[in-house]
Design a protein around this motif. Structure first.
Motif, mmCIF file in Angstrom:
data_model
loop_
_atom_site.group_PDB
_atom_site.id
_atom_site.type_symbol
_atom_site.label_atom_id
_atom_site.label_comp_id
_atom_site.label_asym_id
_atom_site.label_seq_id
_atom_site.Cartn_x
_atom_site.Cartn_y
_atom_site.Cartn_z
ATOM 1 N N SER A 228 0.797 -1.091 0.037
ATOM 2 C CA SER A 228 0.037 -0.250 -0.105
ATOM 3 C C SER A 228 0.898 1.295 0.013
ATOM 4 C CB SER A 228 -0.932 0.075 1.124
ATOM 5 O OG SER A 228 -1.820 -1.121 1.135
ATOM 6 N N ASP A 229 1.923 1.329 0.868
ATOM 7 C CA ASP A 229 2.805 2.400 0.943
ATOM 8 C C ASP A 229 3.554 2.580 -0.435
ATOM 9 O OD1 ASP A 229 2.183 2.713 3.585
ATOM 10 O OD2 ASP A 229 3.676 1.754 4.234
ATOM 11 N N ALA A 230 4.020 1.456 -1.093
ATOM 12 C CA ALA A 230 4.873 1.642 -2.135
ATOM 13 C C ALA A 230 3.959 2.067 -3.244
ATOM 14 C CB ALA A 230 5.222 0.204 -2.576
ATOM 15 N N LEU A 231 2.479 1.804 -3.347
ATOM 16 C CA LEU A 231 1.616 2.276 -4.558
ATOM 17 C C LEU A 231 1.435 3.756 -4.444
ATOM 18 C CD1 LEU A 231 -1.054 -0.369 -4.683
ATOM 19 C CD2 LEU A 231 0.722 0.018 -6.424
ATOM 20 N N LYS A 232 1.313 4.164 -2.918
ATOM 21 C CA LYS A 232 1.186 5.584 -2.683
ATOM 22 C C LYS A 232 2.351 6.518 -3.354
ATOM 23 C CE LYS A 232 -1.911 4.895 1.069
ATOM 24 N NZ LYS A 232 -2.386 5.017 2.650
ATOM 25 N N ASN A 233 3.351 5.949 -2.783
ATOM 26 C CA ASN A 233 4.625 6.555 -3.132
ATOM 27 C C ASN A 233 4.817 6.498 -4.601
ATOM 28 O OD1 ASN A 233 5.516 7.120 -0.642
ATOM 29 N ND2 ASN A 233 6.402 5.294 -0.203
ATOM 30 N N ALA A 234 4.709 5.502 -5.512
ATOM 31 C CA ALA A 234 4.657 5.397 -6.928
ATOM 32 C C ALA A 234 3.951 6.493 -7.490
ATOM 33 C CB ALA A 234 4.382 4.071 -7.355
ATOM 34 N N PHE A 235 2.408 6.515 -7.102
ATOM 35 C CA PHE A 235 1.681 7.585 -7.507
ATOM 36 C C PHE A 235 2.113 8.861 -7.445
ATOM 37 C CE2 PHE A 235 -2.122 10.231 -6.934
ATOM 38 C CZ PHE A 235 -2.892 10.149 -7.936
ATOM 39 N N LYS A 236 2.681 9.247 -6.083
ATOM 40 C CA LYS A 236 3.082 10.667 -5.941
ATOM 41 C C LYS A 236 4.367 10.997 -6.787
ATOM 42 C CE LYS A 236 1.508 10.734 -1.046
ATOM 43 N NZ LYS A 236 2.101 10.862 0.202
ATOM 44 N N SER A 237 4.855 10.107 -7.204
ATOM 45 C CA SER A 237 6.180 10.198 -8.078
ATOM 46 C C SER A 237 5.939 10.545 -9.554
ATOM 47 C CB SER A 237 7.254 8.991 -7.998
ATOM 48 O OG SER A 237 6.668 7.952 -8.568
ATOM 49 N N LEU A 238 4.733 10.318 -9.917
ATOM 50 C CA LEU A 238 4.431 10.459 -11.310
ATOM 51 C C LEU A 238 4.109 11.929 -11.583
ATOM 52 C CD1 LEU A 238 1.910 7.622 -11.841
ATOM 53 C CD2 LEU A 238 4.103 7.491 -12.470
ATOM 54 N N PRO A 239 4.510 12.518 -12.556
ATOM 55 C CA PRO A 239 4.265 14.007 -12.927
ATOM 56 C C PRO A 239 2.682 14.438 -12.918
ATOM 57 C CG PRO A 239 4.540 12.745 -15.027
ATOM 58 C CD PRO A 239 4.862 11.698 -13.851
ATOM 59 N N ASP A 240 2.340 15.612 -12.540
ATOM 60 C CA ASP A 240 0.917 16.219 -12.522
ATOM 61 C C ASP A 240 0.541 16.194 -13.913
ATOM 62 O OD1 ASP A 240 0.775 15.654 -9.603
ATOM 63 O OD2 ASP A 240 1.548 17.708 -9.199
ATOM 64 N N PHE A 241 -0.711 16.132 -13.848
ATOM 65 C CA PHE A 241 -1.445 16.637 -15.299
ATOM 66 C C PHE A 241 -1.498 18.112 -15.217
ATOM 67 C CE2 PHE A 241 -5.118 17.982 -17.389
ATOM 68 C CZ PHE A 241 -5.127 17.328 -18.584
ATOM 69 N N VAL A 242 -1.091 18.560 -16.623
ATOM 70 C CA VAL A 242 -0.872 19.907 -16.614
ATOM 71 C C VAL A 242 -2.061 20.245 -17.711
ATOM 72 C CG1 VAL A 242 0.523 21.826 -17.541
ATOM 73 C CG2 VAL A 242 1.529 20.104 -16.243
ATOM 74 N N GLU A 243 -2.872 21.355 -17.617
ATOM 75 C CA GLU A 243 -3.906 21.791 -18.627
ATOM 76 C C GLU A 243 -3.333 22.657 -19.626
ATOM 77 O OE1 GLU A 243 -7.653 23.268 -17.083
ATOM 78 O OE2 GLU A 243 -7.468 22.381 -15.209
ATOM 79 N N GLU A 244 -3.527 22.404 -20.869
ATOM 80 C CA GLU A 244 -2.938 22.978 -21.808
ATOM 81 C C GLU A 244 -3.855 23.936 -22.792
ATOM 82 O OE1 GLU A 244 -0.611 20.500 -24.420
ATOM 83 O OE2 GLU A 244 0.972 20.019 -22.692
#
Length: 244
Positions: A228-244
């Motif tokens: 569970s902790d590993a999934l949360k950390n992996a999710f947080k490490s992904l780049p945020d979506f940027v509206e264009e």
């Protein structure tokens, strides 16, 4: 519902199954779904079952009864000359049980639905793993499909597909399957602890390590919390979506 996995690696076979058969606020039952036949030096056969409990228990009971009264039905699961012939025997028994209890014309995949994972080794041949369907037919695992799941399969499959490697150790495979089962348990109430796990080492021709895993098992809890902790950390490490 249930969840069972049989997985083939270079070192042998690994089996894991849950034990829940009913799920609800006041309707939870526990039954063993992994059944083992052993004749040391000759064969080890493991059968895991999912589906209608009455059907699966009748199949296992018939196989067990006939293995102790060999003169009445041959070959039995303790006499079949190969794992292929054992798979045919189990498939024929499934068809027999369903035909005996179903109304005329009733389909095998209706009320009496039951499916099985069969694996093991008979002296003189390699380890083999099969999935047996309610109709009694079956398929064998291959390099492209080195594992079989029955029951509630969708939640636990992605981790196996992504992380499986044929040269994994038994310990690594146990970790992989515990993550797969933990993902399923968290997503579906109809799958539940305790879990049964067994290792079969290629050419050993005797049952290997076995374990029943309960909720208070320290390793299982560590895997569940760590994943569970590993999934949360992996999710947080992904780049945020940027509206264009």
């Amino acid at each position: 519902m249930t969840y069972c996995v049989g997985l083939k690696i270079d070192r042998g076979l690994v089996f894991m199954s849950d034990t829940r058969t009913n799920a609800g606020i006041d309707a939870i039952s526990t039954f063993r779904k992994m059944h083992v036949w052993e004749k040391k030096g000759d064969r080890v056969i493991v059968l895991m079952a999912a589906g209608n409990l009455a059907t699966t228990q009748a199949v296992v009971s018939l196989l067990e009864e006939r293995s102790k009264a060999m003169a009445e039905r041959a070959p039995t699961i303790m006499e079949a000359p190969s794992m292929y012939q054992t798979a045919r025997l189990v498939g024929d028994t499934v068809k027999e049980v369903i035909a005996t209890h179903a109304d005329e014309g009733e389909r095998a995949d209706s009320y009496f639905n039951a499916s099985f994972v069969l694996g093991g080794q008979i002296a003189g041949s390699d380890t083999r793993l099969f999935q047996i369907y309610p109709e009694g037919n079956f398929i064998e695992c291959s390099e492209d499909t080195p594992f079989f799941q029955i029951g509630e399969t969708k939640y636990g499959k992605p981790i196996i597909v992504r992380a499986y490697d044929s040269d994994m150790s038994f310990a690594e495979t146990a970790k992989l399957l515990m993550v797969s089962f933990d993902s399923t348990l968290k997503s579906n109430l109809s799958v539940g602890l305790p879990l049964d796990m067994m290792f079969y080492e290629k050419d050993a021709l005797e049952v290997g390590f076995t374990k029943r895993i309960a909720l208070d098992d320290p390793y299982y809890r560590k895997i569940s919390e760590g994943w569970s902790d590993a999934l949360k950390n992996a999710f947080k490490s992904l780049p945020d979506f940027v509206e264009e």
